[in-house]
Scaffold this motif. Structure first.
Motif, PDB file in Angstrom:
ATOM      1  N   ILE A 173       0.883  -1.163   0.000  1.00 47.20           N
ATOM      2  CA  ILE A 173       0.000   0.000   0.000  1.00 47.20           C
ATOM      3  C   ILE A 173       0.923   1.215   0.000  1.00 47.20           C
ATOM      4  N   LYS A 174       0.908   1.944  -1.108  1.00 47.27           N
ATOM      5  CA  LYS A 174       1.938   2.975  -1.291  1.00 47.27           C
ATOM      6  C   LYS A 174       1.826   4.094  -0.268  1.00 47.27           C
ATOM      7  N   LYS A 175       0.571   4.389   0.157  1.00 46.10           N
ATOM      8  CA  LYS A 175       0.402   5.500   1.094  1.00 46.10           C
ATOM      9  C   LYS A 175       0.967   5.166   2.488  1.00 46.10           C
ATOM     10  N   TYR A 176       1.096   3.883   2.804  1.00 46.93           N
ATOM     11  CA  TYR A 176       1.532   3.480   4.147  1.00 46.93           C
ATOM     12  C   TYR A 176       2.762   2.576   4.078  1.00 46.93           C
ATOM     13  N   PRO A 177       3.945   3.173   3.919  1.00 43.61           N
ATOM     14  CA  PRO A 177       5.155   2.373   3.700  1.00 43.61           C
ATOM     15  C   PRO A 177       5.506   1.446   4.865  1.00 43.61           C
ATOM     16  N   LYS A 178       5.037   1.786   6.076  1.00 48.68           N
ATOM     17  CA  LYS A 178       5.381   0.898   7.198  1.00 48.68           C
ATOM     18  C   LYS A 178       4.633  -0.446   7.123  1.00 48.68           C
ATOM     19  N   LEU A 179       3.595  -0.505   6.287  1.00 44.50           N
ATOM     20  CA  LEU A 179       2.961  -1.820   6.079  1.00 44.50           C
ATOM     21  C   LEU A 179       3.960  -2.754   5.393  1.00 44.50           C
ATOM     22  N   GLN A 180       4.807  -2.160   4.552  1.00 40.41           N
ATOM     23  CA  GLN A 180       5.837  -2.974   3.889  1.00 40.41           C
ATOM     24  C   GLN A 180       7.009  -3.223   4.844  1.00 40.41           C
ATOM     25  N   SER A 181       7.512  -2.138   5.452  1.00 36.48           N
ATOM     26  CA  SER A 181       8.763  -2.289   6.205  1.00 36.48           C
ATOM     27  C   SER A 181       8.555  -2.977   7.557  1.00 36.48           C
ATOM     28  N   ILE A 182       7.374  -2.809   8.162  1.00 41.99           N
ATOM     29  CA  ILE A 182       7.154  -3.400   9.496  1.00 41.99           C
ATOM     30  C   ILE A 182       6.107  -4.516   9.450  1.00 41.99           C
ATOM     31  N   ALA A 183       4.915  -4.212   8.912  1.00 44.88           N
ATOM     32  CA  ALA A 183       3.797  -5.171   9.045  1.00 44.88           C
ATOM     33  C   ALA A 183       4.009  -6.447   8.244  1.00 44.88           C
ATOM     34  N   SER A 184       4.872  -6.415   7.242  1.00 42.71           N
ATOM     35  CA  SER A 184       5.054  -7.623   6.425  1.00 42.71           C
ATOM     36  C   SER A 184       6.098  -8.570   7.020  1.00 42.71           C
ATOM     37  N   GLN A 185       6.714  -8.151   8.131  1.00 41.84           N
ATOM     38  CA  GLN A 185       7.821  -8.937   8.694  1.00 41.84           C
ATOM     39  C   GLN A 185       7.481  -9.384  10.112  1.00 41.84           C
ATOM     40  N   ARG A 186       7.897 -10.594  10.483  1.00 38.53           N
ATOM     41  CA  ARG A 186       7.802 -10.977  11.898  1.00 38.53           C
ATOM     42  C   ARG A 186       9.150 -11.486  12.374  1.00 38.53           C
ATOM     43  N   LYS A 187       9.311 -11.393  13.679  1.00 36.52           N
ATOM     44  CA  LYS A 187      10.619 -11.683  14.274  1.00 36.52           C
ATOM     45  C   LYS A 187      10.952 -13.165  14.172  1.00 36.52           C
ATOM     46  N   GLU A 188       9.934 -14.003  14.342  1.00 38.45           N
ATOM     47  CA  GLU A 188      10.151 -15.454  14.377  1.00 38.45           C
ATOM     48  C   GLU A 188       8.801 -16.127  14.258  1.00 38.45           C
ATOM     49  N   THR A 189       8.797 -17.454  14.249  1.00 35.68           N
ATOM     50  CA  THR A 189       7.552 -18.204  14.047  1.00 35.68           C
ATOM     51  C   THR A 189       7.508 -19.372  15.011  1.00 35.68           C
ATOM     52  N   LEU A 190       6.302 -19.650  15.490  1.00 35.70           N
ATOM     53  CA  LEU A 190       6.085 -20.798  16.381  1.00 35.70           C
ATOM     54  C   LEU A 190       6.470 -22.093  15.676  1.00 35.70           C
ATOM     55  N   ILE A 191       7.095 -22.991  16.420  1.00 36.57           N
ATOM     56  CA  ILE A 191       7.398 -24.325  15.878  1.00 36.57           C
ATOM     57  C   ILE A 191       6.391 -25.306  16.476  1.00 36.57           C
ATOM     58  N   GLY A 192       6.012 -26.304  15.719  1.00 41.05           N
ATOM     59  CA  GLY A 192       5.117 -27.350  16.240  1.00 41.05           C
ATOM     60  C   GLY A 192       3.688 -26.856  16.325  1.00 41.05           C
ATOM     61  N   HIS A 193       2.890 -27.583  17.126  1.00 43.98           N
ATOM     62  CA  HIS A 193       1.470 -27.229  17.217  1.00 43.98           C
ATOM     63  C   HIS A 193       1.258 -26.137  18.246  1.00 43.98           C
ATOM     64  N   TYR A 194       0.253 -25.322  17.987  1.00 45.92           N
ATOM     65  CA  TYR A 194      -0.146 -24.217  18.853  1.00 45.92           C
ATOM     66  C   TYR A 194      -0.360 -24.670  20.299  1.00 45.92           C
ATOM     67  N   THR A 195      -0.801 -25.926  20.472  1.00 43.55           N
ATOM     68  CA  THR A 195      -1.098 -26.400  21.819  1.00 43.55           C
ATOM     69  C   THR A 195       0.118 -27.035  22.498  1.00 43.55           C
ATOM     70  N   ASP A 196       1.233 -27.189  21.782  1.00 40.66           N
ATOM     71  CA  ASP A 196       2.423 -27.794  22.394  1.00 40.66           C
ATOM     72  C   ASP A 196       2.932 -26.900  23.529  1.00 40.66           C
ATOM     73  N   GLN A 197       3.342 -27.518  24.606  1.00 41.16           N
ATOM     74  CA  GLN A 197       3.864 -26.763  25.747  1.00 41.16           C
ATOM     75  C   GLN A 197       5.258 -27.266  26.105  1.00 41.16           C
ATOM     76  N   PRO A 198       6.191 -26.409  26.440  1.00 39.48           N
ATOM     77  CA  PRO A 198       6.093 -24.954  26.297  1.00 39.48           C
ATOM     78  C   PRO A 198       6.243 -24.555  24.829  1.00 39.48           C
ATOM     79  N   PRO A 199       5.701 -23.388  24.424  1.00 40.40           N
ATOM     80  CA  PRO A 199       5.840 -22.980  23.024  1.00 40.40           C
ATOM     81  C   PRO A 199       7.307 -22.781  22.644  1.00 40.40           C
ATOM     82  N   GLN A 200       7.642 -23.139  21.421  1.00 39.74           N
ATOM     83  CA  GLN A 200       9.026 -22.983  20.937  1.00 39.74           C
ATOM     84  C   GLN A 200       8.999 -22.168  19.656  1.00 39.74           C
TER      85      GLN A 200
END
Ligand code: ACM
Ligand code: ZN
Length: 758
Positions: free
Chosen positions: A204-231
């Protein structure tokens, strides 16, 4: 010329005769007729059209573009396109007398092939049927297409597949291949889920932070959402489609008669956008792009700044997508922040709204007015019904079919995507080697048996059903291979649900055509699930004894099995009929062709315990969607798999409590009763907090079950040598799902299996 109406048995018979006649020299062997989705009518006539690698493509003017597309697409099979007037021809004929704009007539005669259609859409679908009459790769030797007339048109006007690119992001090349496959299956809509808590994927050209920030995440959960502890994988992840790429995809889809519906989620599933622009949330506090799955509290705050943002986003989105619809989401928006936000509460007062649901309705209606003013219509998930439906909205019913019925009663268009039949993120096999998935169980046959018109609808209400769609949520699909594995072949089954009349559907016949289709997927390098040799086991009671039945998808397959835990071989017992289970054992089975094992090994365990072969009364009865195993599913010695809940071993209830009466044939000494519960909170299923157990002799105990994050819970009730012939269990439903969790405010579901009495 003599015409036959083609039926399933006729098809099988002709295949057989074909094999027989091909043994005689000089008789051309016609190719099989195996089209998915099954055309409404195929009339065979005598003779064949012989193709020697070369074809001429001709067309009347309005169908010129499809004819050009046909040249490209037939060339990929190895056909050489000739302009010589003597070459055998495929002729596209513009025929305005045909009724349905997606319909076509395909006539194969000895000298030519005619595809008649009123519109490019129909001509395109006629071409798809022709392509499926040809082999994947045209051989050197001449091939013979049987002469026939196909008259064909779709049952539903909306035939869709969805793809979530927020949880995982897939390249443009894959999106094109996905669209190409939809088009081959005569599906006409691609629902592109472009924004999520875990990533914003459209430039979205009007909102550049959607590209630079919102499109990126620091890391991703491994395994199933219900696995404990989360990794977590500690690996940054991201990506988005540029507007140029989106234009390229839209043009690609248009050429294949596919309309794209972009989804911009609001007010929920918006944490990534709020991470980029915290002022869009209620608190203004910084949040991060989500790294785990589920439902998040930080949703858009309905303030002027938010509407300005969303309207500007919509302005850019509508310049990219020429289709009539924008999907605005609307699902799973917890009201936690709105309840504690001065602005939100003031807005509820000022607009005289009933509550936060009313505020959600205000939000959606306001966005609908804006989108309508731009000449587009909105679609939303069925939560948009809560607090009052926006006047022109189309509803996508996903939490069952009740939303569809309500919306149709109010005169709104509806699209069916119930989790029970349309969620292709669910497991498709009971095999324990299946790749990790969110849960559930949706095998191919269940998709095939889906009826998009809910039983509860009147004929008038049914007229509002546009069609249905398969949903592909990608939390557990990191790769394009995994997406394909979950989509194929279930999308093939859905294509037939949506295109072919109910009267002509036949699962066995579909499976034969599917086998014929698989080389087309192989050629494209599409990794699909193949459970054709999968064995399904089922225990059942007959004359108070437990029997076990084994089945495969393909009838007449040879199953060999053992009950001593060993892997079956070519010398193991051949399965002929259900067998009687007398003692605890491990059952293993596989399909064999001569001495070769096909497909996966099937394994299950039977545990003979004191409740097996006894009587069980259940009150109230389980919910009809989750009672397929019958009441004795809980005492059949087969323990339900902990990753699933909707197979015959599990019984599901939505009552406040369940009373179980176990009657034994004789008094028995009992030490423990183990009771197992599903605890899949993302599916709104909760283990109970309390169970009361009693006997006629005055024994009484209340067992408390601590809340757990595990996907299933087993509790062992100590009976300390109690001697009794009856036990009474009262299992109390967890109750209302707390705020901030999936299904908040609804009553939890209770899933039980099994009662193990020792
Ligand atoms: C949905 O599955 N949340 C629409
Ligand atoms: Zn607010």
């Amino acid at each position: 010329m003599k015409h036959f109406r083609l039926t399933t048995s006729f098809l099988l018979l002709t295949t057989f005769i074909t094999l027989l006649t091909s043994c005689f020299r000089g008789v051309p062997k016609p190719l099989p007729i195996a089209i998915i989705p099954q055309p409404q009518s195929i009339q065979r006539s005598t003779g064949v059209f012989t193709l020697h690698k070369t074809l001429r493509i001709d067309s009347s003017e309005p169908l010129q573009e499809v004819a050009e597309f046909a040249k490209k697409s037939l060339a990929t099979t190895g056909i050489s396109i000739s302009s010589k007037s003597t070459a055998p021809a495929v002729i596209f004929v513009h025929d305005t007398t045909l009724v349905n704009e997606e319909g076509y007539r395909l006539q194969v005669s000895q000298n030519s092939i005619h595809i008649s259609a009123k519109d490019a859409k129909g001509a395109f679908y006629g071409l798809q049927s022709l392509v499926q009459l040809l082999p994947t790769d045209i051989p050197k030797d001449p091939i013979h297409i049987p002469c026939m007339t196909i008259d064909d048109y779709p049952r539903f006007s909306y035939r869709g597949m969805h793809l979530d690119v927020g949880r995982h992001f897939f390249p443009v090349s894959f999106i094109k291949q996905y669209i190409d496959m939809l088009a081959q299956l005569k599906m006409n809509t691609f629902h592109w889920h472009l924004t999520e808590d875990q990533g914003w994927r459209i430039e979205i050209k009007k909102y550049p932070k959607l590209q630079s920030i919102a499109s990126q995440r620091k890391e991703t959960l491994i395994g199933h959402y219900t696995d404990q502890p989360p990794q977590y994988d500690h690996t940054p992840y991201g990506g988005y489609y540029t507007q140029e790429e989106i234009k390229e995809v839209v043009a690609y889809a248009q050429e294949r008669q596919v309309t794209i519906i972009p989804e911009i989620e609001m007010p929920g599933h918006s944490q990534a956008a709020i991470a980029a622009y915290p002022e869009l949330g209620c608190t203004g506090n910084p949040v991060s792009v989500a790294t785990t799955w589920g439902v998040f509290d930080d949703i858009y705050c309905p303030k002027e700044q938010t509407f300005e943002f969303l309207e500007a986003v919509i302005d850019e989105v509508i310049t990219l997508f020429p289709g009539p619809y924008i999907h605005i989401g609307g699902d799973e928006a917890p009201k936690t922040r709105w309840k504690n936000c001065a602005h939100c509460q003031e807005l509820i007062q000022r607009e005289q709204l009933k509550d936060e649901q009313g505020l959600q309705s205000y939000f959606i209606q306001r966005m609908e007015r804006y989108i309508n003013s731009k000449g587009k219509k909105i679609i939303g998930w069925d939560e948009i019904l809560e607090g009052g439906l926006a006047p022109n909205a189309t509803v996508m019913s996903w939490r069952g079919t009740a939303g569809a019925v309500t919306a149709a009663k109010e005169g709104h268009h509806v699209i069916l995507t119930p989790t029970s039949h349309c969620y292709f993120d669910y497991y498709q096999s009971q095999n324990e080697t299946e790749p990790l998935a969110i849960g559930g169980y949706l095998p191919l046959k269940k998709v095939y048996d889906f009826e998009p018109i809910p039983e509860a609808m009147t004929a008038k209400e049914a007229s509002y059903v546009l069609g249905a769609q398969g949903n592909v949520w990608t939390e557990y699909m990191k790769t394009t291979d995994q997406v394909n594995y979950m989509v194929f072949p279930r999308a093939l089954a859905l294509s037939e649900v949506l295109w072919s009349d109910k009267k002509i559907k036949d699962y066995t016949n579909f499976i034969h055509r599917l086998q014929n289709f698989l080389p087309r997927l192989d050629k494209k390098g599409i990794r699909y699930a193949n459970h054709l040799y999968e064995i399904k086991g089922r225990s059942f009671y007959q004359n108070d004894s437990v029997y076990f039945e084994l089945k495969t998808t393909l009838p007449n397959s040879r199953i060999r099995y053992t009950v001593d835990g060993s892997t079956p071989t070519k010398n193991s017992a051949s399965y002929l009929a259900p067998f009687y289970l007398t003692k605890s054992c491990t059952i293993k089975a596989a399909v064999f062709e001569e001495d070769r094992m096909l497909g996966e090994l099937y394994t299950t365990h039977f545990k003979k315990h004191l409740a097996v072969e006894q009587q069980l009364q259940i009150s109230p009865a389980p919910h009809p969607n989750f009672d397929s195993g019958g009441s004795r599913a809980l005492i059949n010695g087969i323990v339900g798999h902990h990753k699933r809940f909707n197979d015959p071993e599990w019984l599901g209830f939505n009552s406040d409590s369940v009373r179980l009466t176990l009657k034994l044939n004789h008094s028995q000494k009992m030490n423990t009763l183990r009771v197992r519960f599903h605890n899949g909170k993302t599916s709104w299923i909760y283990a109970p907090k309390d169970i009361r157990i009693q006997s006629k002799t005055g024994f009484q105990r209340v067992q408390n079950i601590p809340e757990s994050k595990r996907p299933f819970v087993e509790t062992a009730i100590e009976l300390n040598g109690l001697v009794a012939d009856e036990l009474y269990l009262t299992i109390y439903n967890y109750g209302k799902i707390p705020d901030g969790r999936p299904g908040a405010g609804h009553n939890a579901w209770l899933f039980i299996n099994e009662l193990i009495l020792e």
